[in-house]
Design a protein around this motif. Structure first.
Motif, PDB file in Angstrom:
ATOM      1  N   GLY A 152      -4.753   9.281   1.902  1.00 55.70           N
ATOM      2  CA  GLY A 152      -3.855   8.364   2.618  1.00 55.70           C
ATOM      3  C   GLY A 152      -3.346   8.882   3.940  1.00 55.70           C
ATOM      4  O   GLY A 152      -2.135   9.023   4.137  1.00 55.70           O
ATOM      5  N   LEU A 157       5.412   8.975   8.204  1.00 52.22           N
ATOM      6  CA  LEU A 157       6.284  10.084   8.594  1.00 52.22           C
ATOM      7  C   LEU A 157       6.336  10.138  10.116  1.00 52.22           C
ATOM      8  O   LEU A 157       5.300  10.104  10.780  1.00 52.22           O
ATOM      9  N   ASP A 203     -10.633   3.582  -1.974  1.00 52.48           N
ATOM     10  CA  ASP A 203      -9.536   3.860  -2.890  1.00 52.48           C
ATOM     11  C   ASP A 203      -9.758   5.245  -3.506  1.00 52.48           C
ATOM     12  O   ASP A 203     -10.778   5.469  -4.162  1.00 52.48           O
ATOM     13  N   PHE A 204      -8.814   6.143  -3.316  1.00 56.58           N
ATOM     14  CA  PHE A 204      -8.961   7.481  -3.901  1.00 56.58           C
ATOM     15  C   PHE A 204      -9.208   7.386  -5.401  1.00 56.58           C
ATOM     16  O   PHE A 204      -9.993   8.136  -5.969  1.00 56.58           O
ATOM     17  N   GLN A 240       2.950   2.167   2.233  1.00 57.18           N
ATOM     18  CA  GLN A 240       2.919   2.817   3.548  1.00 57.18           C
ATOM     19  C   GLN A 240       4.314   3.078   4.102  1.00 57.18           C
ATOM     20  O   GLN A 240       5.054   2.157   4.441  1.00 57.18           O
ATOM     21  N   ASN A 287       0.623  12.809   2.063  1.00 59.39           N
ATOM     22  CA  ASN A 287       1.882  12.139   1.763  1.00 59.39           C
ATOM     23  C   ASN A 287       1.456  10.971   0.897  1.00 59.39           C
ATOM     24  O   ASN A 287       0.973   9.960   1.389  1.00 59.39           O
ATOM     25  N   GLY A 334      -3.092   7.441   6.754  1.00 53.31           N
ATOM     26  CA  GLY A 334      -2.259   6.454   7.472  1.00 53.31           C
ATOM     27  C   GLY A 334      -2.503   6.507   8.967  1.00 53.31           C
ATOM     28  O   GLY A 334      -3.604   6.227   9.438  1.00 53.31           O
ATOM     29  N   LEU A 350       0.835  -1.212   0.000  1.00 52.59           N
ATOM     30  CA  LEU A 350       0.000   0.000   0.000  1.00 52.59           C
ATOM     31  C   LEU A 350       0.870   1.262   0.000  1.00 52.59           C
ATOM     32  O   LEU A 350       0.370   2.364   0.183  1.00 52.59           O
ATOM     33  N   GLU A 379      -8.821   6.783   2.931  1.00 49.37           N
ATOM     34  CA  GLU A 379      -7.738   5.855   3.276  1.00 49.37           C
ATOM     35  C   GLU A 379      -8.180   4.447   2.901  1.00 49.37           C
ATOM     36  O   GLU A 379      -9.272   4.006   3.256  1.00 49.37           O
TER      37      GLU A 379
HETATM   38  N1  SAH Z   1      -0.025  10.295   5.633  1.00 50.20           N
HETATM   39  C1  SAH Z   1       0.645   9.210   6.319  1.00 50.20           C
HETATM   40  C2  SAH Z   1       0.804   7.938   5.459  1.00 50.20           C
HETATM   41  C3  SAH Z   1       1.532   8.090   4.170  1.00 50.20           C
HETATM   42  S1  SAH Z   1       1.814   6.521   3.404  1.00 50.20           S
HETATM   43  C4  SAH Z   1       1.988   9.693   6.813  1.00 50.20           C
HETATM   44  O1  SAH Z   1       2.456  10.723   6.373  1.00 50.20           O
HETATM   45  O2  SAH Z   1       2.595   9.041   7.664  1.00 50.20           O
HETATM   46  C5  SAH Z   1       0.536   6.483   2.161  1.00 50.20           C
HETATM   47  C6  SAH Z   1      -0.865   6.180   2.696  1.00 50.20           C
HETATM   48  O3  SAH Z   1      -1.758   6.078   1.598  1.00 50.20           O
HETATM   49  C7  SAH Z   1      -0.987   4.864   3.453  1.00 50.20           C
HETATM   50  O4  SAH Z   1      -1.685   5.076   4.650  1.00 50.20           O
HETATM   51  C8  SAH Z   1      -1.793   3.951   2.502  1.00 50.20           C
HETATM   52  O5  SAH Z   1      -2.585   3.004   3.176  1.00 50.20           O
HETATM   53  C9  SAH Z   1      -2.647   4.968   1.781  1.00 50.20           C
HETATM   54  N2  SAH Z   1      -3.099   4.538   0.442  1.00 50.20           N
HETATM   55  C10 SAH Z   1      -2.445   3.741  -0.444  1.00 50.20           C
HETATM   56  N3  SAH Z   1      -3.151   3.594  -1.579  1.00 50.20           N
HETATM   57  C11 SAH Z   1      -4.288   4.341  -1.414  1.00 50.20           C
HETATM   58  C12 SAH Z   1      -5.426   4.601  -2.248  1.00 50.20           C
HETATM   59  N4  SAH Z   1      -5.519   4.085  -3.455  1.00 50.20           N
HETATM   60  N5  SAH Z   1      -6.404   5.404  -1.753  1.00 50.20           N
HETATM   61  C13 SAH Z   1      -6.320   5.927  -0.503  1.00 50.20           C
HETATM   62  N6  SAH Z   1      -5.257   5.722   0.319  1.00 50.20           N
HETATM   63  C14 SAH Z   1      -4.266   4.941  -0.128  1.00 50.20           C
END
Ligand code: SAH
Length: 261
Positions: free
Chosen positions: A39, A13, A85-86, A10, A104, A41, A8, A61
């Motif tokens: 996302g 940060l 899913d976005f 992931q 992010n 997270g 995913l 998310e």
């Molecule tokens: N914003 C958080 C996580 C960033 S990682 C931080 O900065 O720590 C990217 C995030 O996007 C993860 O939580 C992952 O689960 C989410 N993600 C991945 N594919 C996605 C999608 N298609 N639609 C929505 N969220 C998604």
């Protein structure tokens, strides 16, 4: 805590100061424009976003474990959190009015996110995001650069793009293999291009699919009018053309310039 899932994209940060700077980079002055975080997270950006935009923040998310965690951490946001899913969400329905995007981004789908932004360019007024530095450089690069490509031309036609700062792998859990960068895209004043926008997209895509060839060669199955094909412009390679050049080229093809000769 949420266990990071590689498939995913992931990488969480861990540095709250960087998270604060990313949220501060969003320039929203009016009191109503909705803010969509892609996302969230474990919510490192969300915490700052909730402070600043308590009533108009929306989250999307895909990861069930993250959503469950976010609901306990931010109970007030539970009703504005979409588990999904976005890339598949109905943006037209959820945001009929202008809105801004922050996040992010999951690096594996950042190009696809930008193609969706382009599909909704007249409502997405700003994007602030972190992504792989290489992709950020590509998107922001000007013609003449080796990394200039489809997304550079399409996005720059509609957005003013700035690279704000770089972020090293060490501040993420787990660290990604690449450098990251934070960029801001602001919708420019151009409501629509002075050419057929669908043809513009086709011309740009076809040109860069064969980036080592001349435009004459790369675009030959668009049935170039003889007079266009004979132009010096057609000796160039796609990375030599500015956004304006691509618009001009599209206009020529649209008019079938030279057909009558
Ligand atoms: N914003 C958080 C996580 C960033 S990682 C931080 O900065 O720590 C990217 C995030 O996007 C993860 O939580 C992952 O689960 C989410 N993600 C991945 N594919 C996605 C999608 N298609 N639609 C929505 N969220 C998604």
């Amino acid at each position: 805590m949420v266990r990071p899932k590689k498939f995913l994209g992931q990488h969480f940060l861990r540095d709250a100061n960087i998270a604060r700077r990313i949220v501060e980079a969003l320039e929203v002055t009016d009191p109503v424009t909705p803010v969509l975080e892609i996302g969230p997270g474990t919510g490192v950006l969300t915490a700052f976003l909730e402070e600043q935009f308590p009533t108009r923040l929306r989250l999307v998310e895909i990861d069930r474990e993250s959503v469950d965690y976010l609901k306990t951490r931010f109970p007030a946001l539970a009703g504005r959190m979409l588990h999904g899913d976005f890339l598949a969400m109905d943006l037209e329905e959820i945001f009929p009015e202008p809105f801004v995007i922050i996040g992010n981004f999951p690096y594996n789908i950042s190009s696809q996110i930008f193609f969706r932004v382009l599909d909704h360019k007249n409502r997405v007024t700003q994007v602030v995001c972190m992504l792989q530095k290489e992709v950020a450089d590509r998107i922001a690069s000007k013609h003449g650069s080796k990394v200039y490509g489809i997304l550079s031309v399409l996005l720059q036609a509609y957005y003013d793009i700035e690279i704000l700062f770089k972020v090293s792998p060490g501040v993420f859990h787990p660290p990604p293999k690449v450098m990251s960068a934070v960029i801001r895209l602001k919708r420019n004043a151009r409501k629509e291009l002075p050419c057929d926008e669908v043809l513009f997209r086709t011309v740009v895509k076809q040109a860069f699919q064969k980036r080592r060839k001349t435009l004459r060669n790369a675009l030959k199955h668009l049935n170039l009018p003889a007079a266009v094909s004979a132009m010096d412009l057609m000796d160039k390679r796609p990375e030599q053309l500015s956004v304006e050049d691509f618009i001009y080229l599209t206009q020529l093809l649209e008019k079938g310039e030279g057909d009558q000769v």
